[in-house]
Design an enzyme around this catalytic site. Structure first.
Site, mmCIF file in Angstrom:
data_model
loop_
_atom_site.group_PDB
_atom_site.id
_atom_site.type_symbol
_atom_site.label_atom_id
_atom_site.label_comp_id
_atom_site.label_asym_id
_atom_site.label_seq_id
_atom_site.Cartn_x
_atom_site.Cartn_y
_atom_site.Cartn_z
ATOM 1 N N ASN A 243 24.348 61.652 41.874
ATOM 2 C CA ASN A 243 24.723 61.152 44.011
ATOM 3 C C ASN A 243 25.937 63.004 44.636
ATOM 4 O O ASN A 243 25.303 63.138 45.694
ATOM 5 C CB ASN A 243 25.771 60.164 44.310
ATOM 6 N N ASP A 252 19.212 57.617 44.522
ATOM 7 C CA ASP A 252 18.170 56.589 45.002
ATOM 8 C C ASP A 252 16.630 56.912 44.011
ATOM 9 O O ASP A 252 16.414 55.808 43.270
ATOM 10 C CB ASP A 252 18.027 56.298 46.371
ATOM 11 N N GLU A 278 23.891 51.611 39.913
ATOM 12 C CA GLU A 278 23.255 52.041 38.466
ATOM 13 C C GLU A 278 23.036 50.759 38.017
ATOM 14 O O GLU A 278 22.769 51.530 36.653
ATOM 15 C CB GLU A 278 24.136 53.253 38.599
#
Length: 360
Positions: A243, A252, A278
């Site tokens: 991220n 995503d 996650e």
């Protein structure tokens, strides 16, 4: 002779009946494929028609006019020929039993019987719902017109009453269509909301709420059947770095990729969910420790070999997996099973990630 105003009570009963029958008898838990359910629908609509007939308008010579044809249309629309003819038979029998047998009552057999056939043919066609609800009342009015002058010999009176009766049928049918359309849309929206409350919006997997409900059910069933129940807890390694480096859209994409691999790697009976961020979990009924470990390794290898293309970069990720199995008497509660699987995941992280570890 004005009778249109007298149809108001019939129309109020019609609206009430549509809501009640739809709510209690036409929901999705009654399968359209079961004859007994179709017969039940026919009985409900038949009784509905009898109630409308009871509050109908009685004219001279035993002539009785009301909106009993609308429940027949509804029966045809929701179930086909079985409920249609069941409802029609009930209405005809009660017409003959509760009221004097006259030429009008015998004519009623022809009108309703022929209408039932036409309604069934219309509703079994591939035309749109709106067109069906145009043709059904129109066909009934045409059938009615073919005999109306016989039961009411005075031509001028017959015309006046027929125009009002036909108008009432047309407006009531339109009202029934509006109500049924509203109820159908309401059911569809309810099912969408119900499904959305149980599914993860990103991956389509079960969400944590579904997991919390399912794990208890699976655990109780395993105890009752004396079979093993395994649980995998899966976490994507170094997900925060993905991220931070590539952005949340990339994260995503990785999550969706892992979700697909989980579904492909586990059994069809397994309950796969995304528990947040996650982290994923898989509930595995009738799965012993050895089988659970084999499947967990298959998942780990599948993720390790896969890649996700982020911009111009082929990104490779791995997962850490903890697992536990509720063999008879070794794990006494759902919380214990989850805690053991979490311990396995924690140890997998401690030992360098990208591995499968049992929780002890």
């Amino acid at each position: 002779m004005l009778v249109l105003e007298d149809f108001f009570i019939n129309f109020c009963i019609l609206c009430t009946g549509i809501f009640l029958i739809h709510h209690y008898f036409l929901r999705d838990h009654l399968s359209n494929k079961l004859i007994r359910c179709k017969s039940l629908r026919g009985i409900c609509h038949g009784i509905f028609g009898v109630v409308l007939m009871h509050f109908g308008i009685q004219l001279n010579d035993g002539v009785l006019i009301d909106l009993r044809s609308i429940p027949m249309m509804l029966a045809a629309f929701v179930g086909g020929w079985v409920p249609t003819f069941t409802a029609t038979a009930i209405i005809i029998v009660f017409r003959l039993v509760l009221y004097p047998i006259t030429f009008s009552s015998l004519n009623n057999i022809y009108v309703l019987g022929f209408s039932a056939i036409i309604f069934t043919l219309i509703c079994n066609s591939r035309m749109s719902a709106k067109r069906k609800w145009v043709l059904m009342p129109l066909s009934f009015i045409i059938i009615l017109a073919s005999t109306f002058y016989i039961v009411i010999p005075e031509f001028e009176t017959a015309i006046i009453i027929f125009v009002q009766y036909a108008s009432a049928i047309a407006f009531a049918s339109f009202g029934a269509y509006i109500i049924k359309s509203y109820l159908s849309r309401n059911d569809e929206n309810y099912e969408k909301v119900k499904l959305a409350s149980k599914k993860d919006h990103l991956t389509g997997l079960n969400n944590v709420r579904s997991f919390d409900q399912a794990i208890g059910s699976f655990f109780s069933s395993a105890k009752a059947q004396e079979i093993d129940l395994s649980l995998l807890v899966i976490d994507i390694d170094h997900f925060k770095q993905i991220n931070d480096t590539y952005g949340h859209p990339a994260g995503d994409k990785v999550i969706k990729k892992v979700a697909q691999l989980l579904l492909l790697s586990c059994r069809s009976v397994d309950f796969v969910s995304r528990n947040g961020g996650e982290e994923f979990s898989i509930i595995m009924p009738d799965c012993d420790t050895d089988s659970c470990q084999v499947i967990a390794e298959r998942i780990r290898k599948a993720v390790d070999k896969s890649t996700s293309r982020i911009s111009e970069v082929e990104l490779q990720v791995s997962v850490s997996i903890g697992y536990a199995t509720a063999v008879q008497d070794n794990i006494v509660s759902v919380a214990d099973l989850i805690d053991k699987a979490d311990q396995g995941l924690y140890k997998a992280k401690q030992r360098g990630r990208n591995r499968v570890v049992a929780g002890l």
